[in-house]
Design an enzyme around this catalytic site. Structure first.
Site, PDB file in Angstrom:
ATOM      1  N   CYS A 253     -26.522  23.386 -27.233  1.00  0.00           N
ATOM      2  CA  CYS A 253     -25.812  23.656 -28.482  1.00  0.00           C
ATOM      3  C   CYS A 253     -25.762  25.153 -28.754  1.00  0.00           C
ATOM      4  CB  CYS A 253     -26.482  22.911 -29.639  1.00  0.00           C
ATOM      5  SG  CYS A 253     -25.524  23.028 -31.159  1.00  0.00           S
TER       6      CYS A 253
ATOM      7  N   CYS B  89      -2.313   5.334   0.427  1.00  0.00           N
ATOM      8  CA  CYS B  89      -3.193   6.042   1.350  1.00  0.00           C
ATOM      9  C   CYS B  89      -2.761   7.522   1.459  1.00  0.00           C
ATOM     10  CB  CYS B  89      -3.130   5.364   2.711  1.00  0.00           C
ATOM     11  SG  CYS B  89      -4.378   6.004   3.810  1.00  0.00           S
TER      12      CYS B  89
ATOM     13  N   CYS C  76     -23.122  21.449 -37.432  1.00  0.00           N
ATOM     14  CA  CYS C  76     -22.801  20.460 -36.373  1.00  0.00           C
ATOM     15  C   CYS C  76     -21.349  20.002 -36.491  1.00  0.00           C
ATOM     16  CB  CYS C  76     -23.751  19.271 -36.492  1.00  0.00           C
ATOM     17  SG  CYS C  76     -23.364  17.950 -35.316  1.00  0.00           S
TER      18      CYS C  76
ATOM     19  N   ASN D 251       0.842  -1.193   0.000  1.00  0.00           N
ATOM     20  CA  ASN D 251       0.000   0.000   0.000  1.00  0.00           C
ATOM     21  C   ASN D 251       0.878   1.244   0.000  1.00  0.00           C
ATOM     22  OD1 ASN D 251      -1.646   2.144   0.595  1.00  0.00           O
ATOM     23  ND2 ASN D 251      -2.830   1.100   2.178  1.00  0.00           N
ATOM     24  N   PHE D 252       1.094   1.792  -1.206  1.00  0.00           N
ATOM     25  CA  PHE D 252       1.861   3.029  -1.360  1.00  0.00           C
ATOM     26  C   PHE D 252       0.892   4.167  -1.693  1.00  0.00           C
ATOM     27  CE2 PHE D 252       5.534   0.367  -3.327  1.00  0.00           C
ATOM     28  CZ  PHE D 252       5.979   0.026  -2.066  1.00  0.00           C
TER      29      PHE D 252
ATOM     30  N   CYS E 186     -38.116  18.909 -24.507  1.00  0.00           N
ATOM     31  CA  CYS E 186     -37.621  19.567 -23.285  1.00  0.00           C
ATOM     32  C   CYS E 186     -36.713  20.749 -23.626  1.00  0.00           C
ATOM     33  CB  CYS E 186     -36.890  18.569 -22.402  1.00  0.00           C
ATOM     34  SG  CYS E 186     -35.279  18.096 -23.069  1.00  0.00           S
TER      35      CYS E 186
ATOM     36  N   CYS F 260     -19.851  17.298 -31.593  1.00  0.00           N
ATOM     37  CA  CYS F 260     -19.188  17.339 -30.279  1.00  0.00           C
ATOM     38  C   CYS F 260     -19.802  16.386 -29.257  1.00  0.00           C
ATOM     39  CB  CYS F 260     -19.185  18.767 -29.741  1.00  0.00           C
ATOM     40  SG  CYS F 260     -20.812  19.328 -29.226  1.00  0.00           S
TER      41      CYS F 260
ATOM     42  N   CYS G  51     -31.266  20.094 -25.528  1.00  0.00           N
ATOM     43  CA  CYS G  51     -30.234  19.997 -26.572  1.00  0.00           C
ATOM     44  C   CYS G  51     -30.045  21.349 -27.240  1.00  0.00           C
ATOM     45  CB  CYS G  51     -30.612  18.938 -27.596  1.00  0.00           C
ATOM     46  SG  CYS G  51     -32.209  19.267 -28.373  1.00  0.00           S
TER      47      CYS G  51
ATOM     48  N   CYS H 275     -25.143  17.511 -27.162  1.00  0.00           N
ATOM     49  CA  CYS H 275     -26.598  17.334 -27.147  1.00  0.00           C
ATOM     50  C   CYS H 275     -26.967  15.906 -26.768  1.00  0.00           C
ATOM     51  CB  CYS H 275     -27.191  17.707 -28.494  1.00  0.00           C
ATOM     52  SG  CYS H 275     -26.433  16.822 -29.868  1.00  0.00           S
TER      53      CYS H 275
HETATM   54  C1  LIG Z   1     -13.157   3.383   3.976  1.00  0.00           C
HETATM   55  C2  LIG Z   1     -12.029   2.995   3.087  1.00  0.00           C
HETATM   56  C3  LIG Z   1     -10.882   2.441   3.624  1.00  0.00           C
HETATM   57  C4  LIG Z   1      -9.821   2.064   2.788  1.00  0.00           C
HETATM   58  N1  LIG Z   1      -8.727   1.484   3.335  1.00  0.00           N
HETATM   59  C5  LIG Z   1      -7.714   1.071   2.528  1.00  0.00           C
HETATM   60  C6  LIG Z   1      -6.607   0.370   3.045  1.00  0.00           C
HETATM   61  O1  LIG Z   1      -6.513   0.086   4.238  1.00  0.00           O
HETATM   62  N2  LIG Z   1      -5.630  -0.015   2.181  1.00  0.00           N
HETATM   63  C7  LIG Z   1      -5.683   0.253   0.846  1.00  0.00           C
HETATM   64  O2  LIG Z   1      -4.773  -0.117   0.097  1.00  0.00           O
HETATM   65  N3  LIG Z   1      -6.748   0.904   0.316  1.00  0.00           N
HETATM   66  C8  LIG Z   1      -7.757   1.315   1.121  1.00  0.00           C
HETATM   67  N4  LIG Z   1      -8.859   1.927   0.577  1.00  0.00           N
HETATM   68  C9  LIG Z   1      -8.884   2.174  -0.884  1.00  0.00           C
HETATM   69  C10 LIG Z   1      -9.588   1.048  -1.653  1.00  0.00           C
HETATM   70  O3  LIG Z   1      -8.914  -0.180  -1.504  1.00  0.00           O
HETATM   71  C11 LIG Z   1      -9.697   1.371  -3.154  1.00  0.00           C
HETATM   72  O4  LIG Z   1      -8.400   1.520  -3.679  1.00  0.00           O
HETATM   73  C12 LIG Z   1     -10.483   2.640  -3.436  1.00  0.00           C
HETATM   74  O5  LIG Z   1     -11.565   2.743  -2.565  1.00  0.00           O
HETATM   75  C13 LIG Z   1     -10.966   2.710  -4.883  1.00  0.00           C
HETATM   76  O6  LIG Z   1     -11.904   1.700  -5.175  1.00  0.00           O
HETATM   77  P1  LIG Z   1     -13.511   1.965  -5.219  1.00  0.00           P
HETATM   78  O7  LIG Z   1     -13.743   3.128  -6.119  1.00  0.00           O
HETATM   79  O8  LIG Z   1     -14.097   0.667  -5.665  1.00  0.00           O
HETATM   80  O9  LIG Z   1     -13.888   2.292  -3.805  1.00  0.00           O
HETATM   81  C14 LIG Z   1      -9.923   2.295   1.397  1.00  0.00           C
HETATM   82  C15 LIG Z   1     -11.079   2.850   0.872  1.00  0.00           C
HETATM   83  C16 LIG Z   1     -12.138   3.192   1.678  1.00  0.00           C
HETATM   84  C17 LIG Z   1     -13.370   3.765   1.078  1.00  0.00           C
HETATM   85  S1  SF4 Z   2     -33.926  15.882 -28.515  1.00  0.00           S
HETATM   86 FE1  SF4 Z   2     -33.606  17.763 -27.359  1.00  0.00          FE
HETATM   87  S2  SF4 Z   2     -35.648  18.519 -26.951  1.00  0.00           S
HETATM   88 FE2  SF4 Z   2     -35.857  16.403 -27.541  1.00  0.00          FE
HETATM   89  S3  SF4 Z   2     -35.810  15.264 -25.644  1.00  0.00           S
HETATM   90 FE3  SF4 Z   2     -33.713  15.324 -26.355  1.00  0.00          FE
HETATM   91  S4  SF4 Z   2     -32.853  17.114 -25.397  1.00  0.00           S
HETATM   92 FE4  SF4 Z   2     -35.049  17.302 -25.173  1.00  0.00          FE
HETATM   93  S1  SF4 Z   3     -23.193  17.395 -31.663  1.00  0.00           S
HETATM   94 FE1  SF4 Z   3     -22.574  19.356 -30.763  1.00  0.00          FE
HETATM   95  S2  SF4 Z   3     -22.587  20.768 -32.484  1.00  0.00           S
HETATM   96 FE2  SF4 Z   3     -23.756  18.978 -33.134  1.00  0.00          FE
HETATM   97  S3  SF4 Z   3     -25.842  19.483 -32.662  1.00  0.00           S
HETATM   98 FE3  SF4 Z   3     -25.041  18.378 -30.899  1.00  0.00          FE
HETATM   99  S4  SF4 Z   3     -24.299  19.973 -29.519  1.00  0.00           S
HETATM  100 FE4  SF4 Z   3     -24.593  20.917 -31.522  1.00  0.00          FE
END
Ligand SMILES: Cc1cc2nc3c(=O)[nH]c(=O)nc-3n(C[C@H](O)[C@H](O)[C@H](O)COP(=O)(O)O)c2cc1C
Ligand code: SF4
Ligand code: SF4
Length: 428
Positions: free
Chosen positions: A355, A137, A381, A134-135, A348, A384, A351, A387
Site C-alpha cells: 500500500c 492451433c 483507503c 480446429n481454427f 509480515c 483497491c 500489506c 493488500c
Molecule cells: C500438448 C497439447 C496438444 C494440443 N493439441 C490440440 C489439438 O490437436 N487440437 C485442438 O483443437 N487443441 C489442441 N490443444 C489445445 C487444447 O485442446 C485446449 O484448447 C488448451 O490446451 C486449453 O485448455 P487447458 O488450459 O485446459 O489446457 C492442445 C493442447 C496441448 C497442451
Molecule cells: S495483514 Fe499485513 S502484516 Fe498482517 S499478515 Fe497480512 S500482509 Fe502480513
Molecule cells: S485496499 Fe488498497 S488502498 Fe486500501 S489499504 Fe489496501 S492497498 Fe491500501
C-alpha cells in the site's frame, strides 16, 4: 443429489466435463480409461488428411511457481500423428462401447471445400456425436495455412463452417482462437456459417521461457525453438473474458458455448458455466494430474450445487452473464475498504509495503506488544484490494462495503465527467 447431465448443441453427456482435443484424447486406450474415470465426453485429438503429420522432439514448455506447481503450459505439437483410418476405427469402437458419453471429433484441413467436407463425411459413419473445427492451433499448422491461419480471418471461419455444415448432419462446434483482436468477430462469423456451438479458447501464442545456456526458446529442438500454444491455469482469465464477451453480445447471446482454458477443478468449471457454458473442456489439468481429477470435479460441483439448491446445471448456467457490464455502467458511488484482523495477522508487513509503495499509503503501523500492529486508515483507503491479495494469511484482510446512501451513478452521469450527459433541463 444434483443432476450433472448436460446437452449442448444436441450433444448429451452425463456430466459437463469433457477432455479437450489434445494428447489425452489421442487414442482409444486413453479415451476408454478417461471414460472409466468418469469424464462425460471427449473431443478426439484433431484429425487431418493423410499422410499424418510428423512431430518434433521435444514439445512442451512450462511456467512453474516457486513450489514447482504448473501455472502455465506450452506446446509445439501438431494435430494427430496417427493415420486417419486408425483414428476413425477407434472412434467408432469407443462410441459403440460408451453410447452415453459425448464423442466429438476435432478436425483440421487446408482451405478447400473438398478437404473439409471430405473429412466431415468420413467422420459421420463412426457414430460420433459431433464435429469440432480446429481454427486455433497457433504453431506449425498455421504456417501450412491451417489452424489459426483460418481462425484469424472471419470470412474463412464462416466459409469453412458452412462447408462442413453442408457436408454433414452432425452438430458442428467451432473452436475459436484467442490470437485475435476481437473474439466476437470470429464468434459471429461462426454463427453466420451455421455453427451449432462455439468452443474456446484454443492455445495462446507464446514462448514459455528462454534457456539461457542454449540461448534458445524452450522447448528446445536441437538448439532452436519456436513459438508455441499456451494453456493451463494462467490462461483461464483470458478464456473467461472471451466466453463472457460472446455470452453477453447481442448477436451471439444464446449461442451454445463449450468453455476451455485453465479449468483444473470444479470451481473453475462452475465459473465457466455461470458465464453461459453448457460444457467445459480440460486438457492441461488432465495431462498434469491424470484422468482421475474428474472425480473431484464431479464431487465438488455436485456438492456445491446441492448446497446452493441448484438441481441441474441449467439452474445456474449463465447466471453471471447479466453482471458482466462495460466500465461505463459501474456504480461510481460504490465504496469498499480494507479491514485487517489483528488476531490473524502474522506481522509480515507485506500489506504495508504494497500500500505504501504502490497504492495509497493507507496502512499504518502501530507499536504492539510482541508484534507490530497494522491498521487501515479509512480516509486514505480507496478499496483497491491490493493488500488483500498480497496478504499471505487467508481472511486476514477482508474488504467491506461502506454504506453511504448515495444513488447508483455511472461515469456518463458523473459531475467530474467533462462529457457528462446531463438530464434535459425542465421547461422554465
Ligand atoms: C500438448 C497439447 C496438444 C494440443 N493439441 C490440440 C489439438 O490437436 N487440437 C485442438 O483443437 N487443441 C489442441 N490443444 C489445445 C487444447 O485442446 C485446449 O484448447 C488448451 O490446451 C486449453 O485448455 P487447458 O488450459 O485446459 O489446457 C492442445 C493442447 C496441448 C497442451
Ligand atoms: S495483514 Fe499485513 S502484516 Fe498482517 S499478515 Fe497480512 S500482509 Fe502480513
Ligand atoms: S485496499 Fe488498497 S488502498 Fe486500501 S489499504 Fe489496501 S492497498 Fe491500501
Amino acid at each position: 443429489m444434483a443432476d450433472l447431465s448436460t446437452t449442448i448443441a444436441g450433444i448429451k453427456s452425463p456430466n459437463p466435463f469433457w477432455l479437450a482435443s489434445a494428447p489425452p484424447t489421442d487414442k482409444e486406450y486413453n479415451v476408454v480409461r478417461a471414460f472409466k474415470a468418469g469424464w462425460g465426453g471427449v473431443v478426439w485429438k484433431t484429425l487431418g488428411e493423410d499422410p499424418p503429420v510428423v512431430n518434433v522432439s521435444s514439445r512442451y514448455g512450462a511456467l512453474l511457481d516457486a513450489n514447482r506447481t504448473m501455472i502455465g503450459f506450452n506446446n509445439i505439437e501438431l494435430i494427430t500423428d496417427r493415420p486417419l483410418e486408425v483414428n476413425l476405427r477407434e472412434i467408432a469402437a469407443v462410441k459403440k462401447a460408451w453410447p452415453d458419453r459425448a464423442v466429438v471429433v476435432s478436425l483440421m484441413a487446408v482451405m478447400t471445400e473438398e478437404a473439409w467436407a471430405g473429412l466431415a463425411r468420413r467422420i459421420a459413419p463412426t457414430g460420433a456425436d459431433g464435429i469440432e473445427l480446429n481454427f486455433g492451433c497457433p504453431h506449425g499448422m498455421c504456417e501450412r495455412g491451417m489452424g489459426s491461419a483460418i481462425g484469424q480471418v472471419p470470412e474463412m471461419v464462416e466459409q469453412v463452417t458452412r462447408w462442413v455444415k453442408n457436408a454433414t448432419r452432425l452438430p458442428v462446434i467451432v473452436k475459436l482462437t484467442p490470437n485475435i483482436t476481437n473474439v466476437l468477430w470470429s464468434a459471429e462469423a461462426a454463427k453466420r456459417g451455421g455453427a451449432d456451438a462455439v468452443s474456446l479458447i484454443n492455445t495462446i501464442n507464446s514462448i514459455a521461457s528462454v534457456d539461457l545456456d542454449a540461448m534458445a526458446p524452450t522447448p528446445t529442438v536441437g538448439g532452436k525453438g519456436t513459438h508455441g500454444g499456451y494453456c493451463g491455469p494462467a490462461v483461464k482469465p483470458i478464456a473467461l473474458n472471451m466466453v463472457a464477451e460472446i455470452a453477453r453480445n447481442a448477436d451471439t447471446h444464446g449461442l451454445p458455448i463449450s468453455g476451455i482454458g485453465g479449468i483444473g477443478n470444479w470451481r473453475d468449471a462452475a465459473e465457466f458455466i455461470a458465464l453461459g457454458c453448457g460444457s467445459v473442456q480440460v486438457c492441461t489439468a488432465a495431462m498434469v494430474y491424470g484422468f482421475r481429477v474428474v472425480e473431484d470435479m464431479i464431487d465438488g460441483l455436485s456438492s456445491w450445487m446441492d448446497e446452493k439448491g441448484y438441481r441441474t446445471v441449467e439452474d445456474f448456467r449463465g447466471r453471471a452473464v447479466g453482471n458482466v457490464v462495460n466500465w461505463n455502467d459501474l456504480n461510481m458511488n460504490f465504496v469498499t475498504k480494507a479491514k485487517i484482523d489483528k488476531e490473524l495477522c502474522i506481522d509480515c508487513g507485506r500489506c504495508h509495503i504494497a500500500c505504501e509503495d504502490t497504492s495509497h499509503q493507507a496502512i499504518r503501523i502501530l507499536a504492539g506488544v510482541g508484534k507490530r500492529l497494522f491498521e487501515v486508515v479509512d480516509e486514505e483507503c480507496v478499496g483497491c484490494n491490493l493488500c488483500a491479495h498480497v496478504c499471505p494469511v487467508p481472511d486476514c484482510i477482508t474488504m467491506h462495503e461502506q454504506a453511504n446512501n448515495l444513488p447508483y451513478m455511472t461515469w456518463p452521469e458523473h459531475p467530474q465527467n467533462p462529457a457528462r450527459i446531463l438530464p434535459p433541463k425542465a421547461a422554465e
